[in-house]
Write an enzyme that holds these catalytic residues in place. Structure first.
Site, PDB file in Angstrom:
ATOM      1  N   SER A  97       0.836  -1.204   0.000  1.00 26.47           N
ATOM      2  CA  SER A  97       0.000   0.000   0.000  1.00 26.47           C
ATOM      3  C   SER A  97       0.869   1.251   0.000  1.00 26.47           C
ATOM      4  O   SER A  97       1.985   1.234   0.514  1.00 26.47           O
ATOM      5  CB  SER A  97      -0.881  -0.025   1.260  1.00 26.47           C
ATOM      6  OG  SER A  97      -1.426   1.247   1.492  1.00 26.47           O
ATOM      7  N   TYR A 149      -1.792  -0.647  10.386  1.00 30.74           N
ATOM      8  CA  TYR A 149      -2.092  -1.234   9.070  1.00 30.74           C
ATOM      9  C   TYR A 149      -0.919  -0.959   8.119  1.00 30.74           C
ATOM     10  O   TYR A 149      -0.350  -1.889   7.551  1.00 30.74           O
ATOM     11  CB  TYR A 149      -3.377  -0.650   8.484  1.00 30.74           C
ATOM     12  CG  TYR A 149      -3.465  -0.854   6.991  1.00 30.74           C
ATOM     13  CD1 TYR A 149      -3.216   0.195   6.114  1.00 30.74           C
ATOM     14  CD2 TYR A 149      -3.746  -2.107   6.466  1.00 30.74           C
ATOM     15  CE1 TYR A 149      -3.253  -0.003   4.744  1.00 30.74           C
ATOM     16  CE2 TYR A 149      -3.781  -2.317   5.098  1.00 30.74           C
ATOM     17  CZ  TYR A 149      -3.535  -1.253   4.244  1.00 30.74           C
ATOM     18  OH  TYR A 149      -3.547  -1.455   2.886  1.00 30.74           O
ATOM     19  N   LYS A 160       2.198  -3.554   6.512  1.00 28.81           N
ATOM     20  CA  LYS A 160       2.579  -3.697   5.100  1.00 28.81           C
ATOM     21  C   LYS A 160       4.084  -3.428   4.940  1.00 28.81           C
ATOM     22  O   LYS A 160       4.778  -4.127   4.202  1.00 28.81           O
ATOM     23  CB  LYS A 160       1.778  -2.726   4.231  1.00 28.81           C
ATOM     24  CG  LYS A 160       0.290  -3.058   4.129  1.00 28.81           C
ATOM     25  CD  LYS A 160       0.073  -4.410   3.467  1.00 28.81           C
ATOM     26  CE  LYS A 160      -1.398  -4.754   3.318  1.00 28.81           C
ATOM     27  NZ  LYS A 160      -1.583  -6.083   2.696  1.00 28.81           N
TER      28      LYS A 160
END
Ligand code: WQD
Length: 339
Positions: free
Chosen positions: A125, A150, A154
């Site tokens: 992302s 989050y 990643k």
């Protein structure tokens, strides 16, 4: 027949990618635990493509299930979508996010290694760039400074994949850094179905336009951007899905390597520009009010996608109008108020 193993195959990006892969002639083995998706998506994919997926229900942390999948199918490549993806949620539940988004990938990689399958496309992302100093963002832009678990999860997996490749360069890995995926398949059969109140801008706008929600809160208009509201690189989900077909072809051709690509359009749109485009394209009103900033949000983020264009022969083709039209078509097709 050689198969592509797609984890999170019923999710937003997973389902759209399965459609494009099936239509490109690939056979798919799919895995999903329906934590943020629905079983009926399998039927929708069949309705669109008239093809089946060999499907397993379960969790990526279940090593015995992963072994069973690799033993029962001749898998040549894995596309890993299965992850939690809510920025806000991740701040409240860091353990669940690191367990699900990081440990599950380690279980997958261990299983791949044991079965001598070393081709992987990993869904990362743009959040790995944190709050970028300059835009547009290239793949050389410094990563780190992530503002939520989050994004950090990643980033951690990206570092794990780099270490893995440097330990054994027979691995064949493609990391895709998604900017802001929005919209839906033109059929209106699959799209972004966030359970409850959407965290992301586009599904929230679509629900307000469809009178499922009353009013959009615009999180701040005092950012250092063209009109003070947040600027992002929105990319049509079908363009994003097609990039994965190009990624599969790239890994088949290369046979080993570590490749990283930004997947966006190269254009940034503000929240107010998105609202106006949505109203214009769909002939609707989207009532909104400006409220305080959302913690962790950044001013501006959009991609330089020239590397993907050059090395994958891929470029986004759909514009903001297509994204707004398809997002609204999907929400009308699937809204409870119409049932
Ligand atoms: C976009 C803009 C908000 C909602 C996140 C993840 C990213 C990806 C997409 C997973 C911002 C504003 C939003 C609202 C608003 N997720 N906004 N009112 O935060 O750029 O990216 O989701 O793949 O990894 O980081 O997307 O859609 O939440 O926000 O004003 O109700 O819209 O402030 O400027 P974001 P978003």
């Amino acid at each position: 027949m050689k198969k592509v193993f797609v984890t999170g195959c019923c999710g937003y990006i997973g389902s759209h990618t399965c459609v494009e892969l099936l239509e490109a002639g690939y056979q798919i083995v799919g895995l999903d635990n329906f934590s943020n998706s629905k079983r009926e998506v399998l039927n929708k994919i069949k309705q669109i493509t008239n093809k089946d997926i060999i499907f397993y229900e379960g969790n990526m942390l279940d090593k015995s299930l992963l072994d069973k999948i690799f033993e029962e199918n001749e898998i040549v490549m894995v596309i890993d979508f299965a992850a939690y993806k809510s920025v806000g949620d991740s701040v409240k539940k860091p353990i669940e996010y690191y367990m699900n988004n990081v440990s599950s990938v380690l279980t997958l990689l261990q299983t791949m290694k044991e079965h001598n399958v070393k081709s992987l496309i990993f869904s990362s992302s743009a959040t790995v760039y944190g709050n970028p100093e300059t835009v547009p963002i290239t793949e050389q832009t410094k990563t780190g400074g992530t503002t939520n678990p989050y994004g950090t999860s990643k980033l951690y997996v990206e570092e794990i994949l780099k270490d893995l490749y440097h330990s054994d360069n027979s691995w064949n890995i493609c990391i895709f850094r998604y900017f802001n995926p929005v919209g839906a398949h033109q059929s209106g059969l699959i799209g972004e179905e966030p359970n409850g109140i959407p965290a992301n801008l586009m599904p929230f706008i679509a629900k307000v336009a469809n009178k499922e929600l009353e009013c959009l809160n615009v999180f701040g208009d005092d950012y250092n951007t063209k009109d003070g509201t947040g600027v992002r690189d929105y990319i049509h989900i079908v363009d994003l899905a097609k990039a994965h077909v190009c990624g599969v072809k790239k890994l088949v051709k290369e046979q080993s390597g570590l490749f990283i690509y930004n997947l966006g359009t190269g254009s940034g749109y503000s929240v107010l520009e998105m609202i106006k485009a949505f109203e214009r394209v769909n002939g609707v009103k989207v009532p909104y009010k400006v409220v305080e900033r959302r913690p962790g949000d950044i001013d501006e983020c959009y991609a330089d996608c020239s590397l993907a264009e050059k090395e994958l022969n891929w470029k986004a083709t759909m514009n903001i109008e297509d994204m707004c039209k398809d997002a609204y078509h999907f929400i009308k097709n699937n809204s409870i108020t119409n049932k």
